[in-house]
Design an enzyme around this catalytic site. Sequence first.
Site, short mmCIF file in Angstrom:
data_model
loop_
_atom_site.label_atom_id
_atom_site.label_comp_id
_atom_site.label_asym_id
_atom_site.label_seq_id
_atom_site.Cartn_x
_atom_site.Cartn_y
_atom_site.Cartn_z
N GLU A 318 0.76 -1.41 -0.12
CA GLU A 318 -0.26 0.19 -0.16
C GLU A 318 0.67 1.21 0.41
OE1 GLU A 318 -4.10 -1.19 2.65
OE2 GLU A 318 -2.67 -1.14 3.77
C1 TNX Z 1 -4.43 -4.13 5.11
S1 TNX Z 1 -2.87 -6.12 4.36
C2 TNX Z 1 -3.45 -3.92 5.12
C3 TNX Z 1 -3.01 -3.49 6.86
C4 TNX Z 1 -3.94 -3.29 7.05
C5 TNX Z 1 -5.13 -4.08 7.30
C6 TNX Z 1 -6.55 -4.34 8.12
C7 TNX Z 1 -2.04 -5.43 3.70
C8 TNX Z 1 -0.24 -5.86 3.53
N1 TNX Z 1 -1.86 -3.91 4.69
O1 TNX Z 1 -2.14 -1.50 6.58
O2 TNX Z 1 -3.69 -3.01 8.62
O3 TNX Z 1 -5.33 -4.81 5.93
O4 TNX Z 1 -6.83 -5.70 8.16
#
Ligand code: TNX
Length: 506
Positions: A318
Site C-alpha cells: 500500500e
Molecule cells: C491491509 S494487508 C493492510 C494493513 C491493514 C489491514 C487491515 C496489508 C499488507 N495492509 O495495513 O492493517 O489491511 O485489515
Amino acid sequence: MPALGRLSAVLLMAACGAPPRAPEPWTSLLPQPQSVTPGRGTFVLGSDATIGAPPGLEGIGEQLAAALRASTGYALPVRPPPQAITLELDPSVSGDEGYQLTVGSNGVRIQAAQPAGLFYGTQTLLQLLPAELEGSARQRGPFAISQGTLRDAPRFPWRGLMIDVARHFFTPGELRRYVDAMARYKLNRLHLHLTDDQGWRLEITSRPTLTQVGAATEVGGGPGGFYTQGDYAALVQYAAERFVTVVPEVDLPGHTGAALSSLPELNCSGVAPPLYTGTMVGLSSLCPGPASDQFIADVIREVAAITPGPFLHVGGDEAKMTAPADYLAFEATARAAVADAGKQLVGWEELARADAGAGEVVQHWADPSLAAAATGNGARVILSPAQRVYLDMQYAQDTPKGVGTFWAGFVPVSLSYDWDPAAWLMGVPESAVLGVEAPAWTETIADTSALDEMVFPRLLGVAELGWSPASARDLKDYLRRLGAHGPRLRAQGLGFYASPQVRWAQ
Ligand code: TNX
C-alpha cells in the site's frame, strides 16, 4: 464393564491406589497427523515417570516436564534415555520437522531426525493426556494414555501468525503467550509487524528518536511502547526454544508515519509531521533520496544483526503515496540491504511490481495476479488471503462489537478453514507455496482479551491448513475436533470466540 476389564481395573487400583481416568482418544488431535494407528490398552503415566532426552536436547524434555509438573505434581526428572518417555534422534524418520510417536504398554517413544520433530512429538503427546493437565490446577493421577503409533510431518514449511504490534503495542510477555499457543499447534513463524504509521516498536541504536518519538503512542492515543534490542533478542530466543522463528517486518516505503514523525530528514518538506493515531492506510511515504536510503540501510543492518532467523520482511504494501519509479528504487535499496545482511527478502505481494523472484518470498493478501507474477519469476509465496485468514475480520455480523472489521467479508470459523492453499491461486503450483500465515492487524484490537477472541479458534484451523496432508482435512471432522479442544484452550488460559458453528466440550 466386562469381567476381565473389572478385574484389571481392580488390580490397577491395588497397584496405584486409584484407577486412571479414561484416556484421551487419538481422534481429537489438532492439527490432524499424517497417519495414526491406534493400538489396544494403555500406558499409565504415574508419579514415578521419567523423561529421557538425548545429550544436548534435555531442554526439549525439560519443556515437556515443565508443561506437566504443576498439574500432575510429579517430579518428571529428565535423564539419559531410555526412560518411560523417551526422546530419540533417528535419522531414518523423514523430514526436518517430522516425528514418529509410539505408545506401548511400557512407555512412550518419540523418534525424529531433528530436534524440531522431537519437540512436535512432545506437543502431540500433551494432546494425548487430559486437557486439564495443561493448566496449573493439581489433577489426580495416574493418567492413562491409549496405545498406538503415529507418523507425522508437515505439509508446508511456513505456518505463521502475524501480530501487528505497531497499531497497538503488545508487551514481550503478551507475545510469549501467543508463542506458547503456536508451539502447541505446531506453528513455526511469528511475523512481527514492527513499524507503521502509528508506531515504531523496535529500538534502533543509530536512530534513537525512532522509539523516543515514534513509539510514544498508538491507535486511539494510548501509551504505545517499544522493544529494546535486548527485549527483542530475548523474545527471539524464547520463540526459538519452541521452534518458532521470529520474522521481523520493517514496513517500507509506505506505512512509515511514525518514522517520518521521528526523523525530519525522511520528509520531502524537511519537517516532521505529528504522530498519527487514526486508522487510515496509505497516508505516508519516505521521501526518495540519500537520507532515506541511508535510513533503510542502517535499520535493516541493525534488525538483521539481532535476528538469527533467515528472513527479513520489508513490507512494501500500500505505498499509495510513493511514485511507481520511486517504489522501484526503494525496493532496490531494501533488497541490497537485506542481501548485504545475508538474509532472505520477504515482502507483501506488491513486491511483485519490483520483480520479486528467485530466493525471495512474497506474501499474498489481496491481488492474486501479483503473487502469480512473482512465483512465475521464481519467488515463493506465503498465503494470507484476507477473506480467509485475516484475523481482524469479524466472525459474523453479530460478533464482538467494536473489535475487528469486515472489509474482506465476515470470516466464520468454517470459512477460515475450508480452502486449500495449493489451489487458492490460479497459476501458482503447490511447489511455489511456502505455506500459510494468519495476520492479526490491530487497528481495532487494543488488548489481549480482544486479540485472543480474534485469534482463537481460527488460528488452529490455519495450523491444520499448514500442517496436515490435504487428504486428512475435512471440515466436519475439524469442527468436531475443535470442539474437543475447548477445555484445552481454557486450561491454557487462552480466550476464544465460542463460535456457534462448533459444539464446544465443557
Ligand atoms: C491491509 S494487508 C493492510 C494493513 C491493514 C489491514 C487491515 C496489508 C499488507 N495492509 O495495513 O492493517 O489491511 O485489515
